[in-house]
Enzyme design. Sequence first.
Site, PDB file in Angstrom:
ATOM      1  N   LYS A 121      23.972  33.871  64.540  1.00 21.83           N
ATOM      2  CA  LYS A 121      24.298  32.446  64.396  1.00 21.83           C
ATOM      3  C   LYS A 121      25.426  32.091  65.359  1.00 21.83           C
ATOM      4  CE  LYS A 121      25.706  28.976  60.963  1.00 21.83           C
ATOM      5  NZ  LYS A 121      25.758  28.644  59.536  1.00 21.83           N
ATOM      6  N   ASP A 226      27.863  22.949  50.312  1.00 20.60           N
ATOM      7  CA  ASP A 226      26.685  22.483  51.054  1.00 20.60           C
ATOM      8  C   ASP A 226      25.465  23.175  50.440  1.00 20.60           C
ATOM      9  OD1 ASP A 226      25.329  20.998  52.905  1.00 20.60           O
ATOM     10  OD2 ASP A 226      25.787  22.302  54.612  1.00 20.60           O
TER      11      ASP A 226
HETATM   12  P1  ADP Z   1      23.847  25.332  59.772  1.00 17.14           P
HETATM   13  O1  ADP Z   1      25.258  25.643  59.399  1.00 17.14           O
HETATM   14  O2  ADP Z   1      23.786  24.796  61.153  1.00 17.14           O
HETATM   15  O3  ADP Z   1      23.127  24.501  58.750  1.00 17.14           O
HETATM   16  P2  ADP Z   1      22.447  27.654  58.719  1.00 17.14           P
HETATM   17  O4  ADP Z   1      23.266  28.874  58.505  1.00 17.14           O
HETATM   18  O5  ADP Z   1      22.124  26.856  57.510  1.00 17.14           O
HETATM   19  O6  ADP Z   1      23.102  26.751  59.867  1.00 17.14           O
HETATM   20  O7  ADP Z   1      21.112  28.083  59.441  1.00 17.14           O
HETATM   21  C1  ADP Z   1      20.150  27.139  59.887  1.00 17.14           C
HETATM   22  C2  ADP Z   1      18.743  27.672  59.654  1.00 17.14           C
HETATM   23  O8  ADP Z   1      18.562  28.925  60.325  1.00 17.14           O
HETATM   24  C3  ADP Z   1      18.462  27.968  58.198  1.00 17.14           C
HETATM   25  O9  ADP Z   1      17.978  26.850  57.522  1.00 17.14           O
HETATM   26  C4  ADP Z   1      17.436  29.075  58.278  1.00 17.14           C
HETATM   27  O10 ADP Z   1      16.146  28.550  58.482  1.00 17.14           O
HETATM   28  C5  ADP Z   1      17.822  29.836  59.530  1.00 17.14           C
HETATM   29  N1  ADP Z   1      18.675  31.015  59.201  1.00 17.14           N
HETATM   30  C6  ADP Z   1      20.020  31.067  59.141  1.00 17.14           C
HETATM   31  N2  ADP Z   1      20.473  32.295  58.824  1.00 17.14           N
HETATM   32  C7  ADP Z   1      19.372  33.063  58.681  1.00 17.14           C
HETATM   33  C8  ADP Z   1      19.154  34.458  58.351  1.00 17.14           C
HETATM   34  N3  ADP Z   1      20.177  35.287  58.122  1.00 17.14           N
HETATM   35  N4  ADP Z   1      17.875  34.892  58.291  1.00 17.14           N
HETATM   36  C9  ADP Z   1      16.841  34.056  58.542  1.00 17.14           C
HETATM   37  N5  ADP Z   1      16.977  32.756  58.853  1.00 17.14           N
HETATM   38  C10 ADP Z   1      18.217  32.250  58.929  1.00 17.14           C
HETATM   39 MG    MG Z   2      22.613  25.000  56.842  1.00 15.81          MG
END
Ligand code: ADP
Ligand code: MG
Length: 393
Positions: A121, A226
């Site tokens: 991320k 959130d």
């Molecule tokens: P943001 O803070 O921008 O909302 P998120 O952490 O919610 O970011 O991640 C955005 C999207 O990425 C999630 O809705 C999911 O679909 C995907 N995602 C994030 N982390 C993971 C993970 N560890 N494994 C699989 N998909 C992930």
């Molecule tokens: Mg998110």
Amino acid sequence: MKLDVNALRYLSKDDFRVLTAVEMGMRNHEIVPAELIDRIASLKHGGTYKVLKNCLKHKLVHHDSSKYDGFRLTYLGYDFLAIKTLVNRGVFASVGRQIGVGKESDIFEVATEDGTVLAMKLHRLGRVSFRAVKSKRDYLRHRSSYSWLYLSRLAALKEYAFMKALGEHGFPVPDAVDCNRHCVIMSLVQGYPLVQVRQLQNPDTVFETILGLVVRLAEHGLIHCDFNEFNIMIDDDEKVTMIDFPQMVSVSHRNAEMYFDRDVECIFKFFRKRYNLTFDEKEVENDDSEVELDESCRPLFSDINKASGFLDKELEASGFTRKDQDDMDKFSSRSVGNSFAPVGTGFVEKDEEKDLESDSEEAEDEDDIAPQINDSSLDNFESLSLVREEGDN
Ligand code: ADP
Ligand code: MG
């Protein structure tokens, strides 16, 4: 945002040295003067300008000559510094497809040398705000690019620290693997965000599990803030994993109850709408398509036995301090000026700073070359072996 890691393979040690010099210079310069970059990088055989031109070509830096000849890092440049550091540490060896786009983050698959796929991320604070606040809020618009990078770095550190501490306390979260700059590496969660799941076999069980998590978090002194269908992942067995932690607050926060109620309401609302779960016996007739839950199952903040500050020690152990939180808080308050990020506070990773200062290019040695991936199942992953340019040492 496209992440063309291909370019990374063609960047030499000098390129990274110069990029790191720009990063260091940004601590106290919005635009880092070219001479300063040259001085910090102090390349053995010179050629900082040529390197900067190359970085500019790959959009790793932004050039500004309005006041003087200078450069600043772009998010892509920052991405490359983080990715390079993590590859050198052996955390992963290749980058795959993008699996998520958040408001202020991009998520990619990455693979380790032995083919394990993880999630990366990259935090991108300011991406939304730049557009959203264009006319309205000057203090955000004029925030220096340094502070956006700094805040993204804090968000990543906080997310990593919370994920680690929550995992250790048995919460269903991804495994926190590592973190550098604005980048968090975690295990890949199987399944999909709740919002994308068409049908649940047992919506009432999932609902209760999720609600139980909000309560258990509060018992551990925390509120997610959130907690919604985008940040809850569901796998084929309807197992729940929660993600996305940079905005979490303590139960001792002055608006804690409001945040808690909002998280709870999000879940109620979603299940009411999507799964017809009803919570008010009086108004709704019991029919077969509806699972009945009493509104009295709504957890009340005041009823929870909260352990304030419970995770503080663990968070600090992962490197996220109270001061870091204070800095993040200042960001969300409306009264901040534009030079918010404190100058000279660990923006450049300590080890790399030492590397530059001691001019110990040799010390980096072979570690710089990451192993190739040959596993055919990883065809779509770009290996990050750093191909040296000819004449590069
Ligand atoms: P943001 O803070 O921008 O909302 P998120 O952490 O919610 O970011 O991640 C955005 C999207 O990425 C999630 O809705 C999911 O679909 C995907 N995602 C994030 N982390 C993971 C993970 N560890 N494994 C699989 N998909 C992930
Ligand atoms: Mg998110």
